[in-house]
Motif scaffolding. Structure first.
Motif, PDB file in Angstrom:
ATOM      1  N   PRO A 150       0.857  -1.192   0.000  1.00 53.24           N
ATOM      2  CA  PRO A 150       0.000   0.000   0.000  1.00 53.24           C
ATOM      3  C   PRO A 150       0.897   1.246   0.000  1.00 53.24           C
ATOM      4  O   PRO A 150       1.820   1.356   0.800  1.00 53.24           O
ATOM      5  N   GLU A 151       0.644   2.158  -0.905  1.00 53.25           N
ATOM      6  CA  GLU A 151       1.536   3.296  -1.092  1.00 53.25           C
ATOM      7  C   GLU A 151       1.596   4.194   0.148  1.00 53.25           C
ATOM      8  O   GLU A 151       0.585   4.418   0.821  1.00 53.25           O
ATOM      9  N   VAL A 152       2.815   4.686   0.430  1.00 51.87           N
ATOM     10  CA  VAL A 152       2.951   5.839   1.314  1.00 51.87           C
ATOM     11  C   VAL A 152       2.661   7.048   0.424  1.00 51.87           C
ATOM     12  O   VAL A 152       3.558   7.735  -0.058  1.00 51.87           O
ATOM     13  N   SER A 153       1.380   7.269   0.180  1.00 53.63           N
ATOM     14  CA  SER A 153       0.974   8.311  -0.755  1.00 53.63           C
ATOM     15  C   SER A 153       0.960   9.664  -0.062  1.00 53.63           C
ATOM     16  O   SER A 153       1.243   9.778   1.134  1.00 53.63           O
ATOM     17  N   ILE A 154       0.608  10.688  -0.795  1.00 56.96           N
ATOM     18  CA  ILE A 154       0.521  12.026  -0.211  1.00 56.96           C
ATOM     19  C   ILE A 154      -0.646  12.131   0.757  1.00 56.96           C
ATOM     20  O   ILE A 154      -0.717  13.086   1.544  1.00 56.96           O
ATOM     21  N   CYS A 155      -1.530  11.123   0.751  1.00 58.11           N
ATOM     22  CA  CYS A 155      -2.604  11.026   1.753  1.00 58.11           C
ATOM     23  C   CYS A 155      -2.905   9.541   1.935  1.00 58.11           C
ATOM     24  O   CYS A 155      -3.876   9.022   1.357  1.00 58.11           O
ATOM     25  N   PRO A 156      -2.098   8.827   2.708  1.00 61.17           N
ATOM     26  CA  PRO A 156      -2.242   7.368   2.810  1.00 61.17           C
ATOM     27  C   PRO A 156      -3.672   6.963   3.179  1.00 61.17           C
ATOM     28  O   PRO A 156      -4.286   7.521   4.088  1.00 61.17           O
ATOM     29  N   GLU A 157      -4.183   5.951   2.453  1.00 57.17           N
ATOM     30  CA  GLU A 157      -5.592   5.584   2.553  1.00 57.17           C
ATOM     31  C   GLU A 157      -5.771   4.305   3.356  1.00 57.17           C
ATOM     32  O   GLU A 157      -5.162   3.267   3.054  1.00 57.17           O
ATOM     33  N   ALA A 158      -6.633   4.355   4.363  1.00 55.89           N
ATOM     34  CA  ALA A 158      -6.967   3.157   5.119  1.00 55.89           C
ATOM     35  C   ALA A 158      -7.619   2.109   4.227  1.00 55.89           C
ATOM     36  O   ALA A 158      -7.461   0.899   4.447  1.00 55.89           O
ATOM     37  N   SER A 159      -8.339   2.544   3.207  1.00 55.93           N
ATOM     38  CA  SER A 159      -9.021   1.616   2.303  1.00 55.93           C
ATOM     39  C   SER A 159      -8.054   0.780   1.483  1.00 55.93           C
ATOM     40  O   SER A 159      -8.449  -0.216   0.874  1.00 55.93           O
ATOM     41  N   ARG A 160      -6.778   1.159   1.456  1.00 57.89           N
ATOM     42  CA  ARG A 160      -5.761   0.413   0.718  1.00 57.89           C
ATOM     43  C   ARG A 160      -4.990  -0.534   1.638  1.00 57.89           C
ATOM     44  O   ARG A 160      -3.901  -0.985   1.297  1.00 57.89           O
ATOM     45  N   SER A 161      -5.533  -0.849   2.802  1.00 57.14           N
ATOM     46  CA  SER A 161      -4.854  -1.698   3.790  1.00 57.14           C
ATOM     47  C   SER A 161      -3.539  -1.091   4.245  1.00 57.14           C
ATOM     48  O   SER A 161      -2.583  -1.812   4.564  1.00 57.14           O
ATOM     49  N   PHE A 162      -3.483   0.231   4.305  1.00 58.41           N
ATOM     50  CA  PHE A 162      -2.254   0.898   4.721  1.00 58.41           C
ATOM     51  C   PHE A 162      -1.976   0.558   6.180  1.00 58.41           C
ATOM     52  O   PHE A 162      -2.858   0.717   7.036  1.00 58.41           O
ATOM     53  N   PRO A 163      -0.753   0.104   6.517  1.00 56.27           N
ATOM     54  CA  PRO A 163      -0.483  -0.382   7.873  1.00 56.27           C
ATOM     55  C   PRO A 163      -0.141   0.705   8.883  1.00 56.27           C
ATOM     56  O   PRO A 163       0.074   0.397  10.055  1.00 56.27           O
ATOM     57  N   GLY A 164      -0.070   1.958   8.458  1.00 56.65           N
ATOM     58  CA  GLY A 164       0.293   3.034   9.360  1.00 56.65           C
ATOM     59  C   GLY A 164      -0.830   4.031   9.541  1.00 56.65           C
ATOM     60  O   GLY A 164      -2.004   3.762   9.250  1.00 56.65           O
ATOM     61  N   GLU A 165      -0.457   5.221  10.033  1.00 60.70           N
ATOM     62  CA  GLU A 165      -1.431   6.289  10.246  1.00 60.70           C
ATOM     63  C   GLU A 165      -1.967   6.776   8.900  1.00 60.70           C
ATOM     64  O   GLU A 165      -1.187   7.156   8.015  1.00 60.70           O
ATOM     65  N   PRO A 166      -3.299   6.795   8.703  1.00 66.41           N
ATOM     66  CA  PRO A 166      -3.840   7.324   7.445  1.00 66.41           C
ATOM     67  C   PRO A 166      -3.709   8.838   7.396  1.00 66.41           C
ATOM     68  O   PRO A 166      -3.569   9.508   8.420  1.00 66.41           O
ATOM     69  N   GLY A 167      -3.755   9.375   6.187  1.00 62.62           N
ATOM     70  CA  GLY A 167      -3.644  10.817   6.014  1.00 62.62           C
ATOM     71  C   GLY A 167      -4.959  11.543   6.131  1.00 62.62           C
ATOM     72  O   GLY A 167      -4.980  12.788   6.151  1.00 62.62           O
ATOM     73  N   LEU A 168      -6.070  10.799   6.227  1.00 63.48           N
ATOM     74  CA  LEU A 168      -7.397  11.403   6.275  1.00 63.48           C
ATOM     75  C   LEU A 168      -8.299  10.527   7.124  1.00 63.48           C
ATOM     76  O   LEU A 168      -8.385   9.314   6.926  1.00 63.48           O
ATOM     77  N   VAL A 169      -8.962  11.157   8.103  1.00 66.28           N
ATOM     78  CA  VAL A 169      -9.955  10.475   8.925  1.00 66.28           C
ATOM     79  C   VAL A 169     -11.175  11.381   8.978  1.00 66.28           C
ATOM     80  O   VAL A 169     -11.078  12.526   9.446  1.00 66.28           O
ATOM     81  N   LEU A 170     -12.331  10.864   8.490  1.00 68.04           N
ATOM     82  CA  LEU A 170     -13.545  11.680   8.511  1.00 68.04           C
ATOM     83  C   LEU A 170     -14.762  10.786   8.615  1.00 68.04           C
ATOM     84  O   LEU A 170     -14.707   9.583   8.326  1.00 68.04           O
ATOM     85  N   THR A 171     -15.875  11.392   9.038  1.00 73.73           N
ATOM     86  CA  THR A 171     -17.148  10.694   9.152  1.00 73.73           C
ATOM     87  C   THR A 171     -18.219  11.519   8.468  1.00 73.73           C
ATOM     88  O   THR A 171     -18.057  12.728   8.248  1.00 73.73           O
TER      89      THR A 171
END
Length: 694
Positions: A59-80
């Motif tokens: 899962p990419e360390v993208s400019i806004c890492p996505e939880a939906s991509r199974s990213f294993p670290g802190e995501p770049g966006l959290v919203l509800t």
């Protein structure tokens, strides 16, 4: 489809790549790449290998890492959404806008009605890369966390340096080794804070102040920040900065991070420091009169506190002017019935008991002495014992049973009625009197962090500056409590610390220079016995430490002996004679072979002259002073060095170093490779050496 983009400055290149239309990642960030670099080749070369026991793709360390991509670290966006249900975006490429030195990338999630924009721009002269993120939603959502565009951390970095601190002990570097997991700093005080300056430095292995590779970040926001420096289980690393989490209190359809300022260096930590200093001074701060020399301050706080007498203040002003002061600042105690810190905040009306004829007589006297006039406000605060609170208890921010701070509470700066009231009171005084300076204080943290509070303060500052463009503003905040590029885009000076202890200041100024230039950094000569530490220092030490930055006095000048007054006048005259070129000089921290010595070199923009300040913070472990190596000189040029404060040599210095008897001429190569030999000194002393290229 894979896509790549690059933007270039004179000394750095940023390459971003998107695989299969997904969110882009930083593929390369560092020293300038060749113009013909194969960018798609870089994208392929950046792909790490796989092994057992893991996913079949990273899962990419993208400019806004996505939880939906199974990213294993802190995501770049959290919203509800509005009902509190978590949203997990999967952004896809939409468009790119490219230009000389700037880039905007747009990605969308049509299913969730979300649009993500990432903005990047490189300043070719200051070597600063500025970035920020914008999130737009088709329906109101609640934002819990949005990182500015995320950068990878270099693998050659063994430790990180961020900053902690306290009142009268700001800018304390904290070195943390990299290890699996994250270092998270979440400043939820509602302001930048003594506790956590929003900066991070990543030195390469073996980097020093003057050599090696490094990169650094600063988040330009005044409302509290969150920093994540994380090493993932697979060894990759990410750096995130944003507003403190959970501080966007309202549902909305648009959110924007503050600017993230970043830079890379191949000349050690100084390369990062110079980039920040120049960018702040030349791009962020807007000067009311750029041609005006920085004036020497006099501030009356530690002379009189709340005990204001017009006749005494006039006498003090006369003495301050004789010492070389060019601006007189009237501090706390002039308004309402302000006899201590329990009352009158919010009542910005001149106290007729202390000033029966208003401020006019004092201001007229100050101006007759050749000084301009400044005044203290703390607009964002209120005392319960005040006319304002009696009239508008509902304007207090937070619950009734909150813990007070310094006997005061915060006003709700998001309320336009509050801002209108404060504007009217401050504008009335600025219109009635010749005032060219505001010391803007902020002496307590918020009851709970709220980004709307910061935006409201920004709005009030912006309104006042538009109406009174000739007025300079200092961000005080108990000294060091609100220092960042966001507040400095609206102010021109910071009060670095409430400590006027020269020994404490020597260290604080040294570490703050990693981000702050001389021109904005206030430093004052305090009383003989420091009011915050109880220590007593010789006037020579106090004056020269203040002369390292934007110089001022903050003591009762009537306490000075004739010898102290003569020393202070002499140092102030030197400061005035050098301030023009030093206001645009680079502050270079020196690597001293003696751990007791805190030293810096201020180098002019053209490299033709410099001044070295070498402070002995404690008794050296060895007998002979170790040579002090200088930096960024022309190795083939010759320089004339002169010890400015030669008269400060003490009797126990019995040898014959050349600098003791007069100027010396040495090559740049010698000064950088061997160093300059200093005279022996007592601790709590400082040597000042001027150098000119021949």
């Amino acid at each position: 489809m894979n896509r790549v983009w690059r933007i270039d400055g004179a000394r750095q290149t940023l390459v971003l790549g998107s695989r299969e239309e997904r969110l882009a990642s930083v593929v390369y960030w560092g020293a300038a790449l060749p113009a013909d670099e194969d960018l798609l080749g870089l994208l392929d070369a950046d792909m790490p290998d796989l092994t057992g026991g893991m996913l079949d793709a990273y899962p990419e360390v993208s400019i806004c890492p996505e939880a939906s991509r199974s990213f294993p670290g802190e995501p770049g966006l959290v919203l509800t959404d509005a009902k509190g249900l978590h949203l997990a975006p999967r952004f896809r490429y939409e468009s790119a806008v490219e230009g000389e030195g700037h880039l905007v990338l747009t990605f969308v999630d049509d299913d969730l009605g979300l649009v993500y924009h990432a903005h990047f721009a490189i300043d070719p002269e200051t070597n600063i890369l500025q970035s920020h993120a914008v999130l737009e939603a088709s329906q109101p959502v609640r934002l819990h966390w949005l990182a500015a565009p995320v950068f990878p951390a270099p693998q050659s970095c063994d430790e990180m340096i961020d900053f902690a601190g306290r009142w009268c002990g700001e800018f304390q570097p904290v070195r943390t080794p990299w290890a699996t997991g994250g270092r998270v700093r979440n400043n939820r005080t509602g302001r930048t804070g003594h506790e956590a300056f929003p900066g991070l430095i990543l030195p390469g292995r073996g980097a020093t102040n003057t050599g090696g590779e490094a990169c650094a970040f600063h988040y330009g926001w005044s409302g509290g920040h969150r920093m994540v420096a994380e090493e993932l289980p697979d060894g990759r690393r990410q750096i995130q900065f944003g507003h403190a989490d959970g501080t966007e209190m309202a549902l909305a359809t648009r959110f924007e991070t503050a600017p993230l300022f970043s830079t890379v260096s191949d000349t050690g930590l100084n390369g990062c420091a110079v980039a920040f200093q120049r960018h702040l001074r030349d791009r962020i701060v807007t000067w009311p009169d750029p041609a005006r020399p920085r004036p020497v301050h006099y501030n009356c706080w530690e002379a009189v506190y709340f005990d204001h007498s017009v006749d005494e203040l006039k006498e003090i002003a006369t003495r301050a002017a004789a010492l070389g002061a060019e601006r007189f600042v009237l501090d706390d105690g002039w308004f309402g019935r302000r006899d201590d810190d329990t009352t009158s905040l919010g009542d910005w009306v001149v106290d007729a008991r202390k000033y029966p004829d208003g401020l006019g007589p004092l201001i007229d006297h100050v101006r007759s002495e050749g000084m301009t006039f400044g005044i203290w406000f703390e607009p964002e605060m209120v005392n319960v014992a005040s006319d304002l609170f009696d009239a508008h208890p509902d304007w207090r921010l937070g619950p009734d049973d909150q813990i007070p701070g310094r006997q005061q509470f915060c006003l709700d700066m998001a309320n336009p009625e509050v801002r209108d009231h404060l504007h009217a009171r401050i504008a009335a005084l600025l219109s009635a009197y010749e005032i060219d300076y505001i010391k803007w204080d902020h002496n307590r943290v918020l009851p709970a962090p709220d980004d709307a509070q910061t935006r409201g303060t920004y709005a009030l500052l912006d309104r006042l500056r538009a109406e009174f463009p000739g007025v300079e503003i200092e961000s005080c905040a108990s000294g060091g409590g609100r220092i960042d590029f966001g507040i400095l885009s609206r102010t021109q000076r910071v009060w670095l610390s409430d400590s006027n202890d020269a020994l404490e200041r020597l260290r604080i100024q040294h570490d703050a220079a990693l981000f702050l230039p001389m021109a904005v950094t206030g430093s004052h000569v305090g009383p003989r016995v420091c009011h915050t530490s109880g220590r007593s220092h010789d006037m020579r030490f106090r004056a020269w430490v203040a002369a390292e930055r934007h110089m001022g006095f903050e003591m009762d000048p009537r306490e000075l002996t004739d010898a102290e007054a003569a020393t202070l006048s002499r140092v102030t005259a030197w400061w005035k004679a050098t301030r023009d070129w030093r206001s645009t000089a680079d502050i270079l921290r020196l690597d001293s072979a003696d751990a007791s010595v805190i030293a810096e070199q201020q180098l002019s923009g053209d490299g033709a002259r410099f001044v070295v300040f070498a402070g002995l913070a404690q008794t050296s472990a060895q007998i002979a002073p170790r040579p002090l190596r200088l930096t960024r000189l022309d190795a083939s040029a010759r320089y004339r060095l002169n010890l400015v404060n030669r008269d400060d040599i003490v009797g126990l210095s019995r040898g014959t170093p050349a600098l003791k008897s007069g100027p010396v001429e040495l090559s740049g190569q010698y000064l950088m490779r061997h160093g300059v030999t200093l005279p022996w000194s007592f601790p709590d002393r400082i040597w000042v050496i001027e150098g000119k290229r021949l």
